[in-house]
Design a protein around this motif. Sequence first.
Motif, PDB file in Angstrom:
ATOM      1  N   MET A   1      -5.406   9.114  21.753  1.00 51.75           N
ATOM      2  CA  MET A   1      -6.706   9.528  21.213  1.00 51.75           C
ATOM      3  C   MET A   1      -6.786   9.223  19.722  1.00 51.75           C
ATOM      4  O   MET A   1      -5.903   9.578  18.957  1.00 51.75           O
ATOM      5  N   THR A   2      -7.808   8.490  19.345  1.00 53.05           N
ATOM      6  CA  THR A   2      -7.978   8.169  17.924  1.00 53.05           C
ATOM      7  C   THR A   2      -8.506   9.380  17.162  1.00 53.05           C
ATOM      8  O   THR A   2      -9.306  10.163  17.670  1.00 53.05           O
ATOM      9  N   LEU A   3      -8.002   9.520  15.950  1.00 49.58           N
ATOM     10  CA  LEU A   3      -8.406  10.662  15.118  1.00 49.58           C
ATOM     11  C   LEU A   3      -9.088  10.213  13.836  1.00 49.58           C
ATOM     12  O   LEU A   3      -9.224  11.010  12.907  1.00 49.58           O
ATOM     13  N   TRP A   4      -9.542   8.979  13.789  1.00 47.22           N
ATOM     14  CA  TRP A   4     -10.168   8.499  12.556  1.00 47.22           C
ATOM     15  C   TRP A   4     -11.434   9.266  12.204  1.00 47.22           C
ATOM     16  O   TRP A   4     -11.839   9.322  11.040  1.00 47.22           O
ATOM     17  N   TRP A   5     -12.049   9.870  13.215  1.00 44.58           N
ATOM     18  CA  TRP A   5     -13.254  10.667  12.954  1.00 44.58           C
ATOM     19  C   TRP A   5     -12.962  11.864  12.048  1.00 44.58           C
ATOM     20  O   TRP A   5     -13.872  12.422  11.440  1.00 44.58           O
ATOM     21  N   LEU A   6     -11.672  12.241  11.969  1.00 39.82           N
ATOM     22  CA  LEU A   6     -11.316  13.363  11.113  1.00 39.82           C
ATOM     23  C   LEU A   6     -11.567  13.075   9.628  1.00 39.82           C
ATOM     24  O   LEU A   6     -11.851  13.995   8.865  1.00 39.82           O
ATOM     25  N   VAL A   7     -11.436  11.818   9.231  1.00 43.93           N
ATOM     26  CA  VAL A   7     -11.558  11.484   7.807  1.00 43.93           C
ATOM     27  C   VAL A   7     -12.947  11.833   7.274  1.00 43.93           C
ATOM     28  O   VAL A   7     -13.072  12.617   6.317  1.00 43.93           O
ATOM     29  N   PRO A   8     -14.044  11.295   7.882  1.00 44.52           N
ATOM     30  CA  PRO A   8     -15.371  11.697   7.371  1.00 44.52           C
ATOM     31  C   PRO A   8     -15.678  13.170   7.611  1.00 44.52           C
ATOM     32  O   PRO A   8     -16.397  13.791   6.817  1.00 44.52           O
ATOM     33  N   LEU A   9     -15.130  13.743   8.694  1.00 44.03           N
ATOM     34  CA  LEU A   9     -15.395  15.156   8.969  1.00 44.03           C
ATOM     35  C   LEU A   9     -14.787  16.040   7.877  1.00 44.03           C
ATOM     36  O   LEU A   9     -15.438  16.966   7.375  1.00 44.03           O
TER      37      LEU A   9
ATOM     38  N   VAL B   1      -9.136  24.834   2.806  1.00 41.40           N
ATOM     39  CA  VAL B   1      -9.635  25.104   4.166  1.00 41.40           C
ATOM     40  C   VAL B   1      -9.786  23.805   4.953  1.00 41.40           C
ATOM     41  O   VAL B   1      -9.372  23.718   6.127  1.00 41.40           O
ATOM     42  N   ALA B   2     -10.378  22.778   4.333  1.00 35.65           N
ATOM     43  CA  ALA B   2     -10.598  21.519   5.038  1.00 35.65           C
ATOM     44  C   ALA B   2      -9.273  20.865   5.432  1.00 35.65           C
ATOM     45  O   ALA B   2      -9.117  20.376   6.558  1.00 35.65           O
ATOM     46  N   PHE B   3      -8.303  20.870   4.513  1.00 39.77           N
ATOM     47  CA  PHE B   3      -7.028  20.212   4.805  1.00 39.77           C
ATOM     48  C   PHE B   3      -6.216  20.994   5.836  1.00 39.77           C
ATOM     49  O   PHE B   3      -5.651  20.395   6.768  1.00 39.77           O
ATOM     50  N   LEU B   4      -6.145  22.314   5.701  1.00 38.14           N
ATOM     51  CA  LEU B   4      -5.356  23.093   6.657  1.00 38.14           C
ATOM     52  C   LEU B   4      -5.960  23.018   8.060  1.00 38.14           C
ATOM     53  O   LEU B   4      -5.231  22.953   9.055  1.00 38.14           O
ATOM     54  N   GLY B   5      -7.288  22.997   8.144  1.00 43.07           N
ATOM     55  CA  GLY B   5      -7.930  22.825   9.450  1.00 43.07           C
ATOM     56  C   GLY B   5      -7.586  21.475  10.066  1.00 43.07           C
ATOM     57  O   GLY B   5      -7.271  21.381  11.262  1.00 43.07           O
ATOM     58  N   ALA B   6      -7.621  20.430   9.234  1.00 41.37           N
ATOM     59  CA  ALA B   6      -7.268  19.093   9.714  1.00 41.37           C
ATOM     60  C   ALA B   6      -5.803  19.026  10.123  1.00 41.37           C
ATOM     61  O   ALA B   6      -5.443  18.358  11.102  1.00 41.37           O
ATOM     62  N   LEU B   7      -4.955  19.733   9.395  1.00 46.99           N
ATOM     63  CA  LEU B   7      -3.521  19.733   9.692  1.00 46.99           C
ATOM     64  C   LEU B   7      -3.260  20.328  11.080  1.00 46.99           C
ATOM     65  O   LEU B   7      -2.412  19.827  11.829  1.00 46.99           O
ATOM     66  N   LEU B   8      -3.987  21.373  11.423  1.00 47.21           N
ATOM     67  CA  LEU B   8      -3.838  21.974  12.752  1.00 47.21           C
ATOM     68  C   LEU B   8      -4.256  20.999  13.851  1.00 47.21           C
ATOM     69  O   LEU B   8      -3.608  20.915  14.904  1.00 47.21           O
ATOM     70  N   ILE B   9      -5.321  20.249  13.610  1.00 41.99           N
ATOM     71  CA  ILE B   9      -5.767  19.260  14.589  1.00 41.99           C
ATOM     72  C   ILE B   9      -4.728  18.149  14.725  1.00 41.99           C
ATOM     73  O   ILE B   9      -4.423  17.680  15.830  1.00 41.99           O
TER      74      ILE B   9
ATOM     75  N   ALA C   1      -1.519  18.444  14.235  1.00 40.67           N
ATOM     76  CA  ALA C   1      -0.374  18.988  14.960  1.00 40.67           C
ATOM     77  C   ALA C   1      -0.666  19.088  16.457  1.00 40.67           C
ATOM     78  O   ALA C   1       0.203  18.799  17.291  1.00 40.67           O
ATOM     79  N   ALA C   2      -1.892  19.481  16.806  1.00 34.89           N
ATOM     80  CA  ALA C   2      -2.270  19.591  18.212  1.00 34.89           C
ATOM     81  C   ALA C   2      -2.262  18.237  18.906  1.00 34.89           C
ATOM     82  O   ALA C   2      -2.110  18.162  20.135  1.00 34.89           O
ATOM     83  N   ASN C   3      -2.404  17.157  18.146  1.00 33.26           N
ATOM     84  CA  ASN C   3      -2.403  15.798  18.694  1.00 33.26           C
ATOM     85  C   ASN C   3      -1.106  15.057  18.392  1.00 33.26           C
ATOM     86  O   ASN C   3      -1.064  13.825  18.470  1.00 33.26           O
ATOM     87  N   ASP C   4      -0.057  15.805  18.043  1.00 32.07           N
ATOM     88  CA  ASP C   4       1.281  15.246  17.811  1.00 32.07           C
ATOM     89  C   ASP C   4       1.314  14.198  16.699  1.00 32.07           C
ATOM     90  O   ASP C   4       2.129  13.274  16.725  1.00 32.07           O
TER      91      ASP C   4
ATOM     92  N   HIS D   1       7.704  21.187  12.163  1.00 31.88           N
ATOM     93  CA  HIS D   1       8.354  21.621  10.923  1.00 31.88           C
ATOM     94  C   HIS D   1       7.533  21.223   9.699  1.00 31.88           C
ATOM     95  O   HIS D   1       7.474  21.952   8.710  1.00 31.88           O
ATOM     96  N   ALA D   2       6.856  20.068   9.781  1.00 33.98           N
ATOM     97  CA  ALA D   2       6.001  19.641   8.672  1.00 33.98           C
ATOM     98  C   ALA D   2       4.763  20.522   8.572  1.00 33.98           C
ATOM     99  O   ALA D   2       4.319  20.885   7.471  1.00 33.98           O
ATOM    100  N   LEU D   3       4.194  20.874   9.731  1.00 27.89           N
ATOM    101  CA  LEU D   3       3.031  21.774   9.758  1.00 27.89           C
ATOM    102  C   LEU D   3       3.373  23.109   9.104  1.00 27.89           C
ATOM    103  O   LEU D   3       2.620  23.620   8.261  1.00 27.89           O
TER     104      LEU D   3
END
Length: 337
Positions: free
Chosen positions: A1-9, A54-62, A64-67, A72-74
């Motif tokens: 699954m591509t996650l490039w949509w996360l960048v503009p979001l 908030v924006a970065f930590l939310g993205a970090l969780l996503i 991590a959920a997508n491996d 340990h980095a999370l």
Amino acid sequence: MTLWWLVPLVLAMALMMTAILRRYALAKSIIDIPNARSSHAIPTPRGGGVSIVVAFLGALLILAANDKVEPHALLALGGAGSVIAVIGFMDDHGHIAARWRLLGHFFAAAWALAWLGGMPPLELLGTTLALGWVGHVLAAFYLVWMLNLYNFMDGIDGIASVEAITACLGACLLYGLAGVTGLSWAPLLLAAAVAGFLFWNFPPARIFMGDAGSGFLGIVLGVLSLLAAWQSSALLWGWLILLGVFVVDATFTLARRLFRGEKVYEAHRSHAYQFASRRHQGHLSVTLGVLVINLLWLLPVACAVVLGYLDGFAGLLIAYAPLLVLALFYRAGARET
């Protein structure tokens, strides 16, 4: 699954949240009022850096959920960053004694290092140094210094944001050159979050980052550099080179003030970038100057190190030499007049 949509979001989220935080700061009178130690002349709301958190930590969780980020980095990035953001947020809204802030800083550093596995062996002039517990202690001081120097250097419009964006995107390029592109997601999304905030912080700033944002950026950048070091010492040297403007100015200024016996925890305007902004009568030229130095000088040197054309420590010395000259030219750490 591509996650490039996360960048503009992430960028859009930080952009909109900063607008909301600006209205909140104005309503609650969370304002930086200019004084003799300030580098700005207009009362300006602060605390906008929470949007980056908030924006970065939310993205970090996503991620991590997508491996895309290891657990340990999370935990290292999210845990340490959250602690520092909370301390900074509380300090932005009131005041926390320096000793308690420092204790929290070392706790956050220890937390991050516990999940990272401490300081990895370091390649220095062709020799591998495994420093053991001494290295772990040095790494803790490194992280604490990184978050504090970032706070010190967040003194004029846009400078901390430009430094973070260029360092993160530069690191993504270094990861590509080293063949470890999987590491790029976290710095890429951190750069996107900071870019959303920069819209409001670009000279003339409509809101300041505040301690919550600057401290968060400092420790997260430090943790990212240690994560990279576990892949390759050259990547750690690369990070240190990319962050050279902040490292040299803050370290040289602190050392000079310590030598004079000044209270280094007191507010001042004696960093090189602050003298430069007064000399050039504005923030924009200095912030753009940092951008140019990062892109045209520090990034090529960092690339040379990662590609193996330069030893890491030698590359660091080469990169920092002209920065030290600039610090001297702009009287970093000199008495204010």
